[in-house]
Every structure is written in structure tokens, then in C-alpha cells.
Design a protein around this motif. Structure first.
Motif, mmCIF file in Angstrom:
data_model
loop_
_atom_site.group_PDB
_atom_site.id
_atom_site.type_symbol
_atom_site.label_atom_id
_atom_site.label_comp_id
_atom_site.label_asym_id
_atom_site.label_seq_id
_atom_site.Cartn_x
_atom_site.Cartn_y
_atom_site.Cartn_z
ATOM 1 N N UNK A 105 0.835 -1.353 -0.208
ATOM 2 C CA UNK A 105 0.119 0.005 -0.047
ATOM 3 C C UNK A 105 1.005 1.211 0.056
ATOM 4 N N UNK A 106 1.747 1.345 -1.125
ATOM 5 C CA UNK A 106 2.437 2.545 -1.163
ATOM 6 C C UNK A 106 1.840 4.038 -1.256
ATOM 7 N N UNK A 107 0.464 4.229 -1.826
ATOM 8 C CA UNK A 107 -0.261 5.331 -1.735
ATOM 9 C C UNK A 107 0.419 6.391 -2.689
ATOM 10 N N UNK A 108 1.143 5.812 -3.725
ATOM 11 C CA UNK A 108 1.652 6.711 -4.764
ATOM 12 C C UNK A 108 0.444 6.919 -5.836
ATOM 13 N N UNK A 109 0.402 8.086 -6.304
ATOM 14 C CA UNK A 109 -0.559 8.074 -7.309
ATOM 15 C C UNK A 109 -0.311 9.409 -8.352
ATOM 16 N N UNK A 110 -0.489 9.455 -9.679
ATOM 17 C CA UNK A 110 -0.028 10.596 -10.266
ATOM 18 C C UNK A 110 -0.441 11.889 -9.910
ATOM 19 N N UNK A 111 0.309 12.831 -9.906
ATOM 20 C CA UNK A 111 -0.067 14.320 -9.399
ATOM 21 C C UNK A 111 -0.206 15.134 -10.596
ATOM 22 N N UNK A 112 0.291 14.607 -11.974
ATOM 23 C CA UNK A 112 0.204 15.390 -13.107
ATOM 24 C C UNK A 112 0.298 14.505 -14.415
ATOM 25 N N UNK A 113 -0.654 14.890 -15.374
ATOM 26 C CA UNK A 113 -0.633 14.149 -16.641
ATOM 27 C C UNK A 113 0.167 14.919 -17.629
ATOM 28 N N UNK A 114 0.990 14.122 -18.262
ATOM 29 C CA UNK A 114 1.903 15.014 -19.336
ATOM 30 C C UNK A 114 1.794 14.370 -20.611
ATOM 31 N N UNK A 115 2.041 15.177 -21.739
ATOM 32 C CA UNK A 115 1.688 14.597 -23.181
ATOM 33 C C UNK A 115 0.216 14.468 -23.436
ATOM 34 N N UNK A 116 -0.557 15.251 -22.631
ATOM 35 C CA UNK A 116 -2.041 15.199 -22.911
ATOM 36 C C UNK A 116 -2.454 15.385 -24.349
ATOM 37 N N UNK A 117 -1.444 16.397 -25.100
ATOM 38 C CA UNK A 117 -1.980 16.519 -26.469
ATOM 39 C C UNK A 117 -1.976 15.265 -27.259
ATOM 40 N N UNK A 118 -1.187 14.172 -26.797
ATOM 41 C CA UNK A 118 -1.312 12.905 -27.416
ATOM 42 C C UNK A 118 -2.302 11.786 -26.965
#
Length: 147
Positions: A105-118
Motif C-alpha cells: 500500500x504505497x499510496x503513490x498516485x500521479x500528481x500530473x498528466x503529461x503529453x496530454x496532446x497525444x
């Protein structure tokens, strides 16, 4: 001795990871190459200082020049094919571990989305995430406390 903060393994257990630092960034990547790696969706990643990551087990590599112009290396387990990490020629100070590789249960999750144009038009990107249409600037290492 530095305490382990995160451990991980591929699907078959042939590749393992030991990590002794907190991530400097957590990201969801929608670039076309990551979509191929992740069967159409994004990869979900945690960037750690290179010297905090110890990997063991046989890994293969796929090396290519990304849309950013950087040379990227994606590592995977030679036995089961599980994605393990990515490395960028522009950021040798970091190892980008696939969040799915981490145990517990590391609790890590993305804080940002990158390359959203793709991202495909059907992509569901969490509106709470910071968004970058392409490559964001490199994260700054977090200061370490000295006892």
C-alpha cells in the motif's frame, strides 16, 4: 544504512526493486510510446533519484528517440515482459519506475498528466491533475534533511 521506503517486483518476480527515497514527481504519461507500453492508456510513473534505486534480475531494453528529442530507454522483465522503468538521456539523475511495479500500500498516485496532446479523444484524465500538453520541466530534487 538507509531504510527501504519502497519495494517492487514484476509479474513473475524475476525483477525486483528496492528504493530508499521518496519520489521527486509522480506522473501519468499519455505520449504515444507510453500508450503502446500500457496497451492504449497512459503509463503511471514515480520518478526517484537514480542513486536511491537498486534493481536486480534480467531486464531487456527498448531505446528510441522520443518526441521530446531525448533518447529514452524503457526496461522490461525478460521473463514476463512487465514494464519496469524508463530513463531519459536528459535526466540521468532520475529513474522513472512504473507505479504498478511497486508492492504494498504505497499510496503513490500521479500528481500530473503529461503529453496530454497525444491522449486519445476517449481518455479520461482526472481534472484534479496538473496537465502538460507535452514535456514538463524536470522536477527539482527534494531537499534531504541532515541529522
Amino acid at each position: 544504512m538507509t531504510a527501504l521506503l519502497y519495494t517492487g517486483r514484476c509479474n513473475c518476480g524475476a525483477v525486483t526493486a528496492e528504493i530508499t527515497a521518496e519520489p521527486v514527481a509522480t506522473r501519468q504519461c499519455w505520449c504515444r510510446q507510453c500508450q503502446k507500453t500500457a496497451a492504449g492508456g497512459p503509463t503511471n510513473n514515480a520518478m526517484f533519484p537514480t542513486d536511491s534505486v537498486t534493481l536486480s534480475g534480467a531486464r531487456g531494453e527498448f531505446v528510441y528517440v522520443a518526441a521530446s528529442g531525448n533518447t529514452l530507454t524503457q526496461e522490461f522483465c525478460l521473463s514476463c515482459g512487465s514494464p519496469v522503468l524508463g530513463r531519459s538521456s536528459a535526466r540521468p539523475q532520475f529513474r522513472t519506475i512504473r507505479i504498478g511495479m511497486l508492492e504494498g500500500d504505497h499510496r503513490l498516485r500521479p500528481a500530473m498528466a503529461i503529453w496530454t496532446d497525444d491522449a486519445p479523444d476517449w481518455a479520461m484524465i482526472d481534472p484534479a491533475l496538473e496537465r502538460w500538453p507535452q514535456q514538463p520541466p524536470a522536477p527539482m530534487p527534494k531537499p534531504t534533511s541532515q541529522d
